[in-house]
Scaffold this active site. Structure first.
Site, PDB file in Angstrom:
ATOM      1  N   SER A  46       0.817  -1.211   0.000  1.00 36.60           N
ATOM      2  CA  SER A  46       0.000   0.000   0.000  1.00 36.60           C
ATOM      3  C   SER A  46       0.851   1.261   0.000  1.00 36.60           C
ATOM      4  CB  SER A  46      -0.940   0.019   1.207  1.00 36.60           C
ATOM      5  OG  SER A  46      -0.252   0.378   2.383  1.00 36.60           O
ATOM      6  N   GLY A  47       0.310   2.305  -0.628  1.00 34.25           N
ATOM      7  CA  GLY A  47       0.968   3.600  -0.568  1.00 34.25           C
ATOM      8  C   GLY A  47       1.071   4.095   0.857  1.00 34.25           C
ATOM      9  N   LEU A  48       0.035   3.844   1.652  1.00 35.33           N
ATOM     10  CA  LEU A  48       0.070   4.224   3.062  1.00 35.33           C
ATOM     11  C   LEU A  48       1.191   3.496   3.783  1.00 35.33           C
ATOM     12  CD1 LEU A  48      -1.175   5.600   5.571  1.00 35.33           C
ATOM     13  CD2 LEU A  48      -2.736   3.645   5.740  1.00 35.33           C
ATOM     14  N   ASP A  59       0.807  10.058   3.740  1.00 39.98           N
ATOM     15  CA  ASP A  59       0.448   9.456   2.455  1.00 39.98           C
ATOM     16  C   ASP A  59      -0.245  10.512   1.600  1.00 39.98           C
ATOM     17  OD1 ASP A  59      -0.104   7.640   0.437  1.00 39.98           O
ATOM     18  OD2 ASP A  59      -1.937   6.908   1.395  1.00 39.98           O
ATOM     19  N   ASP A  86       0.009  -0.722  -4.821  1.00 41.21           N
ATOM     20  CA  ASP A  86      -0.788   0.500  -4.838  1.00 41.21           C
ATOM     21  C   ASP A  86       0.086   1.625  -5.397  1.00 41.21           C
ATOM     22  OD1 ASP A  86      -2.352   2.709  -4.303  1.00 41.21           O
ATOM     23  OD2 ASP A  86      -2.162   2.562  -2.120  1.00 41.21           O
ATOM     24  N   ASP A  88      -1.018   4.683  -6.248  1.00 34.37           N
ATOM     25  CA  ASP A  88      -1.705   5.964  -6.081  1.00 34.37           C
ATOM     26  C   ASP A  88      -2.316   6.410  -7.414  1.00 34.37           C
ATOM     27  OD1 ASP A  88      -1.042   5.920  -3.404  1.00 34.37           O
ATOM     28  OD2 ASP A  88       0.731   7.156  -3.643  1.00 34.37           O
ATOM     29  N   GLU A 115      -5.467   5.039  -9.115  1.00 37.84           N
ATOM     30  CA  GLU A 115      -6.702   5.714  -8.716  1.00 37.84           C
ATOM     31  C   GLU A 115      -6.882   7.020  -9.475  1.00 37.84           C
ATOM     32  OE1 GLU A 115      -5.418   8.020  -4.666  1.00 37.84           O
ATOM     33  OE2 GLU A 115      -5.204   5.836  -4.697  1.00 37.84           O
ATOM     34  N   LYS A 121      -2.649  13.678  -4.026  1.00 32.29           N
ATOM     35  CA  LYS A 121      -3.782  12.937  -3.493  1.00 32.29           C
ATOM     36  C   LYS A 121      -3.939  13.142  -1.997  1.00 32.29           C
ATOM     37  CE  LYS A 121      -3.418   8.887  -1.903  1.00 32.29           C
ATOM     38  NZ  LYS A 121      -3.466   7.414  -1.761  1.00 32.29           N
ATOM     39  N   ASN A 123      -5.221  10.712   1.284  1.00 33.99           N
ATOM     40  CA  ASN A 123      -5.548   9.324   1.606  1.00 33.99           C
ATOM     41  C   ASN A 123      -7.050   9.181   1.809  1.00 33.99           C
ATOM     42  OD1 ASN A 123      -6.025   7.006   3.646  1.00 33.99           O
ATOM     43  ND2 ASN A 123      -3.993   6.612   2.839  1.00 33.99           N
ATOM     44  N   SER A 124      -7.616   8.152   1.210  1.00 39.04           N
ATOM     45  CA  SER A 124      -9.066   7.954   1.233  1.00 39.04           C
ATOM     46  C   SER A 124      -9.606   7.680   2.627  1.00 39.04           C
ATOM     47  CB  SER A 124      -9.446   6.799   0.301  1.00 39.04           C
ATOM     48  OG  SER A 124      -9.036   7.061  -1.012  1.00 39.04           O
ATOM     49  N   ARG A 161      -8.874   2.158  -9.785  1.00 39.90           N
ATOM     50  CA  ARG A 161      -9.555   2.458  -8.524  1.00 39.90           C
ATOM     51  C   ARG A 161     -10.446   3.684  -8.694  1.00 39.90           C
ATOM     52  NH1 ARG A 161      -6.451   2.815  -2.736  1.00 39.90           N
ATOM     53  NH2 ARG A 161      -7.650   4.491  -1.763  1.00 39.90           N
ATOM     54  N   HIS A 192     -14.339   2.108  -3.998  1.00 39.47           N
ATOM     55  CA  HIS A 192     -13.991   2.411  -2.612  1.00 39.47           C
ATOM     56  C   HIS A 192     -15.106   3.233  -1.971  1.00 39.47           C
ATOM     57  CE1 HIS A 192     -11.063   1.837   0.359  1.00 39.47           C
ATOM     58  NE2 HIS A 192     -10.294   2.883   0.170  1.00 39.47           N
TER      59      HIS A 192
END
Length: 298
Positions: A46-48, A59, A86, A88, A115, A121, A123-124, A161, A192
């Site tokens: 994950s990017g996170l 992130d 991921d 991003d 995404e 970005k 973070n979602s 995404r 998501h």
């Protein structure tokens, strides 16, 4: 067949199966190796996880493509499972997205997710962000189409995404984007949402004509009570448990440091931490020494 293609074929087969593919987030190579011992199907980078654990930064598109790729390569080398990265929003414009796919594919990664959040970005999962704008659907489709055109392997997987529900743009926008991305040639759609009841996603699943036609991906961090079987019954082919090992590691480290700070002796934490011998076992220390002894000096 080389190792990369074997992994990619395994992921492709899983996406077409009746049972959902379950991927677990790994923030480092050792975690990825451990994931393979518990019956899971794939590893998620994950990017996170890369931003938080490798660099201790937010992130927010602060990590680069090469930093994310380096992390994915280390993780991929440590596991026999397919690795999904991921990426991003592709780290920039159209040519950045194309280069991202080319580099991750050449490195042997099995799949990437791109995404439609604007750069930089947010973070979602971060609830403090205001309503966000997304990359215009026509432009995002153009980027994804160009990336697929640059792909070399038939089995590499590009996941698009869709952030419409996170951004507050609604089900109709999510369906329009999913249609455009499928038309652009992507291999799967990740939808998501922050809705813990799954009401938003159920609305999308009921409205989108592509359900059952192309693999669907869920990241149930914010609707965590649903099992993989329940999500598969709704139509999802890939379930990504994206950050639970990372969060577990942070909590365990904080608890260990708190105890050491209070007790000031190493033995105070011994009952709650892995033994050094277990670390040796996880990385095959005895086997490496045995091989060295077997081969002998040159």
């Amino acid at each position: 067949m080389n190792r990369a293609d074997t992994k990619r074929r395994h992921l492709r087969a899983g996406l077409a199966a009746d049972r959902a593919v379950v991927a677990i987030g790994a923030h480092d190579a050792l975690t990825a190796r451990m994931v393979g011992s518990y019956g899971f199907d794939a590893v998620w980078v994950s990017g996170l996880g890369v931003a938080t654990m490798a660099h201790a930064i937010p992130d927010l598109n602060l990590t680069t493509m090469s930093e994310t790729l380096d992390a994915a390569i280390r993780i991929d080398r440590a596991t026999d499972l397919p690795v999904i990265a991921d990426c991003d929003n592709g780290f920039g414009g159209l040519n950045n997205v194309v280069r991202t796919l080319v580099e991750f594919e050449a490195a042997g990664i099995s799949a990437i997710s791109i995404e439609d959040n604007l750069f930089p970005k947010r973070n979602s999962l971060y609830l403090g962000a205001s309503k966000r704008e997304l990359i215009p659907v026509e432009e995002q489709a153009r980027r994804l189409r160009a990336a697929k055109a640059a792909q070399d392997s038939d089995n590499f997987v590009l996941i698009a995404r869709v952030e419409s529900l996170i951004a507050g743009h609604g089900v109709d926008d999510a369906c329009r984007r999913a249609d455009a991305y499928v038309e652009a040639g992507v291999d799967a759609i990740l939808i998501h949402s922050r809705d813990k009841t799954l009401g938003e996603i159920d609305g999308f699943l009921g409205a989108w004509s592509g359900v059952g036609q192309i693999p669907l991906v869920a990241v149930p961090t914010l609707f965590p009570t649903f099992t993989d079987n329940e999500l598969r019954a709704k139509g999802f082919n890939l379930i990504i448990l994206a950050n639970q090992p990372m969060r577990a590691a942070v909590q365990a480290i904080e608890a260990t440091l708190e105890t050491l700070s209070r007790e000031r002796r190493a033995s105070a934490v011994d009952p709650d931490i892995a033994s050094v011998n277990h670390l040796f076992e996880l990385v095959g220390t005895a086997e490496a020494i045995a091989l060295e002894d077997e081969i002998g000096p040159g």
